[in-house]
Scaffold this motif. Structure first.
Motif, short mmCIF file in Angstrom:
data_model
loop_
_atom_site.label_atom_id
_atom_site.label_comp_id
_atom_site.label_asym_id
_atom_site.label_seq_id
_atom_site.Cartn_x
_atom_site.Cartn_y
_atom_site.Cartn_z
N GLU A 244 0.83 -1.20 0.00
CA GLU A 244 0.00 0.00 0.00
C GLU A 244 0.87 1.26 0.00
O GLU A 244 0.57 2.23 -0.71
N LYS A 245 1.95 1.24 0.76
CA LYS A 245 2.85 2.39 0.79
C LYS A 245 3.51 2.61 -0.56
O LYS A 245 3.65 3.75 -1.03
N GLY A 247 2.30 1.72 -3.48
CA GLY A 247 1.28 2.22 -4.39
C GLY A 247 1.01 3.69 -4.18
O GLY A 247 0.88 4.46 -5.15
N ALA A 248 0.95 4.11 -2.91
CA ALA A 248 0.71 5.51 -2.60
C ALA A 248 1.87 6.38 -3.06
O ALA A 248 1.68 7.50 -3.56
N ARG A 249 3.09 5.86 -2.94
CA ARG A 249 4.26 6.62 -3.37
C ARG A 249 4.26 6.80 -4.88
O ARG A 249 4.57 7.89 -5.38
N LEU A 250 3.90 5.75 -5.60
CA LEU A 250 3.85 5.84 -7.06
C LEU A 250 2.78 6.84 -7.50
O LEU A 250 3.00 7.65 -8.41
N ALA A 251 1.63 6.80 -6.84
CA ALA A 251 0.56 7.73 -7.20
C ALA A 251 0.95 9.18 -6.91
O ALA A 251 0.60 10.09 -7.66
N ARG A 252 1.69 9.37 -5.84
CA ARG A 252 2.06 10.73 -5.43
C ARG A 252 3.21 11.30 -6.25
O ARG A 252 3.21 12.49 -6.59
N GLY A 254 4.71 9.67 -9.17
CA GLY A 254 4.94 9.02 -10.45
C GLY A 254 5.24 9.97 -11.59
O GLY A 254 5.94 9.61 -12.54
N ALA A 255 4.74 11.18 -11.52
CA ALA A 255 4.96 12.14 -12.60
C ALA A 255 6.23 12.97 -12.42
O ALA A 255 6.59 13.75 -13.31
#
Length: 291
Positions: A244-245, A247-252, A254-255
């Protein structure tokens, strides 16, 4: 200050452990050299680039392995890997307070490709087996060659990672990324880019390193003592939380195209100043802002 970065593997071990407590297993006198390097007429080392043994840390028994970056960049071969696996398996029998891994490795030796890959896989399995027995495995990363390839994966399987700013941690090293993806993607000669991407400060900010210390053997020792009380957790709940961490890091982030962008997104007002800060000032500047 006694620089960890400039010290040899044996100097690091002596400085970390209680004075006079270190006993080496399979020392150079036993001439445990790689048979593959001999066949290739390549210079070998009598310890095959890794020191393993037993000692005391703050009065507590520990087992320790230290990779010697001065020999083939600390790369893992058959004997090198076997010595580390043997140490980890011995720890399951002896149940020390902790195992310390002083990592410094570019990954697997190309000279011993299959043997090295098998060695790394056995190291991974041995780390997880040891942690399942309740013995914490602590990684110290502050050497000149960083920690990449298979040993980068091994490091992230452990209970705690202590880094200095000079340390580096990743899967593919800068030169590998440049060769594979081109200099436009990653310029391995840009030292500032390299260190703000895979260096200790960035790894600490995004949560992959648990502590960042000054380039001082005493500072690494103090941090290792602090993590000896770590309780290994290999539960499904811990694994799910880690996913979960990530995934959250990638979403935050990723760009983001550069570590500076990530630091800015973390709420750090002047991210370009972070590379200039000493360890204490850096920790103060980023307090409460880690990913």
């Amino acid at each position: 200050m006694n620089s960890y970065y400039e010290a040899s593997a044996r100097e690091r071990v002596r400085g970390l452990l209680d004075p006079g407590s270190f006993h080496e297993f399979v020392p150079p006198a036993e001439r445990a050299v790689s048979p593959h390097l001999v066949e290739l007429d390549t210079p070998a080392a009598f310890d095959d680039g890794i020191i393993v043994g037993r000692g005391m840390l703050d009065g507590e028994p520990v087992l320790v392995a230290a990779q010697e970056g001065g020999f083939m960049g600390g790369a893992v071969g058959e004997v090198h890997g076997a010595k580390l696996v043997g140490l980890l398996e011995r720890a399951r029998d002896e149940q020390p307070a902790a195992v310390l891994l002083l990592v410094e490795s570019g990954g697997v030796r190309l000279h011993e490709a299959n043997a090295g890959l098998i060695g790394v896989s056995e190291i991974m399995r041995a780390v997880l087996a040891l942690r399942s027995d309740g013995v914490p495995v602590i990684v110290l990363d502050g050497g000149q060659f960083g920690c990449f390839g298979g040993m980068g994966i091994v490091a992230r399987l452990c209970d705690a990672i202590v880094m200095s700013e000079e340390g580096r941690l990743g899967l593919s090293g800068p030169e590998v990324i440049e060769t594979t993806c081109g200099v436009e993607e990653f310029d391995a000669r840009d030292r500032a880019l390299v260190w703000r991407t895979v260096g200790g400060k960035h790894r600490y900010l995004i949560g992959e390193a648990d502590a960042i210390v000054a380039d001082d053997i005493g500072a690494f020792r103090a941090a290792a003592i602090g993590f000896m009380a770590a309780k290994p957790d290999l539960s499904l709940e811990a694994l799910d939380a880690e996913h979960e961490k990530l995934g959250a890091r990638l979403a935050r982030f990723g760009a983001c195209r550069d570590a500076l962008d990530i630091w800015s997104a973390l709420g750090i007002e002047t991210p370009q100043k972070l590379p200039l800060l000493e360890a204490d000032a850096f920790r103060a500047a980023v307090s409460g802002k880690r990913a």
